[in-house]
Design a protein around this motif. Sequence first.
Motif: not given
Ligand SMILES: Cc1cc2nc3c(=O)[nH]c(=O)nc-3n(C[C@H](O)[C@H](O)[C@H](O)COP(=O)(O)OP(=O)(O)OC[C@H]3O[C@@H](n4cnc5c(N)ncnc54)[C@H](O)[C@@H]3O)c2cc1C
Length: 448
Positions: A235, A237-238, A253-255, A257, A259, A268, A270-271, A314
């Motif tokens: 994944r 992150y900026s 700076t990570v939000d 995820v 649900y 989520g 990575a977060s 970020a």
């Molecule tokens: C260039 C770039 C920069 C980024 N910078 C940042 C940053 O600075 N900070 C940041 O926080 N993130 C950033 N992101 C986003 C980050 O890369 C991830 O996509 C994000 O953290 C989610 O990843 P995860 O692995 O935690 O969740 P994942 O395992 O990838 O799960 C996310 C997926 O869960 C599903 N989902 C999420 N919420 C729900 C819901 N309520 N109901 C049903 N399905 C849902 C969606 O399908 C979503 O795509 C950036 C992305 C890019 C491409």
Amino acid sequence: MMAAMAQQDCGQCGYNCNDYSDAIAGKSEARLNLCVPGGKETARMLKTLYEELDKTSAAASSSPAVVPAVAVSTTISEPGRSRDNPVEATFVSRRLLNKKGSEKETWHIDFDLSISGLDYVVGDSFGIFARNDLGLVDQIIALLGAQHTIKVRGKTLREVLTDDVSLSPAPDSLFELISYLTGGAQREKARALAQGEDPDGDTATLDVMAVLQKFSNVRPHPEAFVEALEPLQPRLYSISSSHNATPGKLSLTVDCVRYVIGKRKRLGLASTFLAERINPGDRLQVYVQKAHGFALPADPKTPIIMIGPGTGVAPFRAFLLDRRATGATGKNWLFFGHQRSDCDFFYADELNAMKTSGLLTRLSLAWSRDGAKKFYVQDRMREVGREVWTWLADGAHVYICGDAKRMAKDVERALVDIVAQFGARSTDEAISFVGELKRKGRFQQDVY
Ligand SMILES: Cc1cc2nc3c(=O)[nH]c(=O)nc-3n(C[C@H](O)[C@H](O)[C@H](O)COP(=O)(O)OP(=O)(O)OC[C@H]3O[C@@H](n4cnc5c(N)ncnc54)[C@H](O)[C@@H]3O)c2cc1C
Ligand SMILES: NC(=O)c1ccc[n+]([C@@H]2O[C@H](COP(=O)([O-])OP(=O)(O)OC[C@H]3O[C@@H](n4cnc5c(N)ncnc54)[C@H](OP(=O)(O)O)[C@@H]3O)[C@@H](O)[C@H]2O)c1
């Protein structure tokens, strides 16, 4: 192929959309599942087009008029500069940025890069390889009726499921596998799911564990099961720090995820890994993804306007820290917004101090849930449109970071309106003006 992709140029696949298409067409990239925002739909369409490409090139091999697909060189990148060649970094600490009462869980994360000596420039993103949640892994192993110590690909099943494969969402190949292992209506259903159909209206909720629960009488062999899963993707992150200000350190700076679907909490990958499954001192695999077209102006005197609600702030924290460290004299204006002023004002002390010191010339805030009506960064921009126009007329560069789906488009629309109103232009002329800013590299976006 490019039309099938999300076309955000987000870099998650390790390319720009155009280069990813070229690499597939030129056969230097065999992985058709790398476009994260495009998801399964993109992967399916790329597979179809890829098969057609083979047929087309076979049919056309005798025709000299057909130009062969451009081969893209497959040079191994420098260590730590691409998803294919990650290095180790040390996780240092995490700090919650929201205060009590917030609906958000956003973390400031610090890393130490000294093991690899990796560096970066502001605007770049950081790629991280996360690990799956052990609780989820063990539930999946139980549903398979397998021993977690059974060896698959030379590792234990538990290790492979934790480190190597994606457990969400379920890939078509898993439905295919299930269709081979069962019969009757179940087989039909699994086949339909493998073809992207939605027989029960629940496809969007089917992660790997939900599939094993849905087809609970099917117990694939661990080896076949692992083979049917997709590799775990990194994944991005900026980066929210500046190497010039704090060499060898990097922050994000990570939000977070999280649900709920049905009764099950979904995480989520990575977060939540960064929020709870990695400890200070632990090492992880990382890389720096070079920004393409998202950077501070070359001239340190150029004014900049930064629009970054939520985690979109970020890279702008990084820009400001960098401009301070390098003594850049250009004016800096930040538009930041989030849900509530009392609990979601990230980096409030830092930003206020930067304002007091004069580094931050202007700080404009927008809180979407403080009042009865939504109020967004673009509403604040419209209020101060005359000054925004004056900065633009003085050569300011404009940056947007954050949500690609709605925010970035709405902010661009506001910018067009401001140019039209205060720059005395028709809407069409204002659209061309903003288009020209983009062409000149004066309007840059980092959206996801
Ligand atoms: C260039 C770039 C920069 C980024 N910078 C940042 C940053 O600075 N900070 C940041 O926080 N993130 C950033 N992101 C986003 C980050 O890369 C991830 O996509 C994000 O953290 C989610 O990843 P995860 O692995 O935690 O969740 P994942 O395992 O990838 O799960 C996310 C997926 O869960 C599903 N989902 C999420 N919420 C729900 C819901 N309520 N109901 C049903 N399905 C849902 C969606 O399908 C979503 O795509 C950036 C992305 C890019 C491409
Ligand atoms: N898929 C989506 O639709 C979507 C939308 C937003 C964020 N995200 C994802 O959520 C993660 C992180 O979110 P985040 O912490 O950056 O916060 P965020 O959820 O993006 O919210 C930040 C602020 O932006 C506001 N906002 C919502 N819609 C907007 C719009 N059209 N124009 C301007 N501002 C708008 C939000 O207000 P309100 O929430 O009060 O409306 C909030 O005040 C990212 O991964 C991002 O991609 C996804």
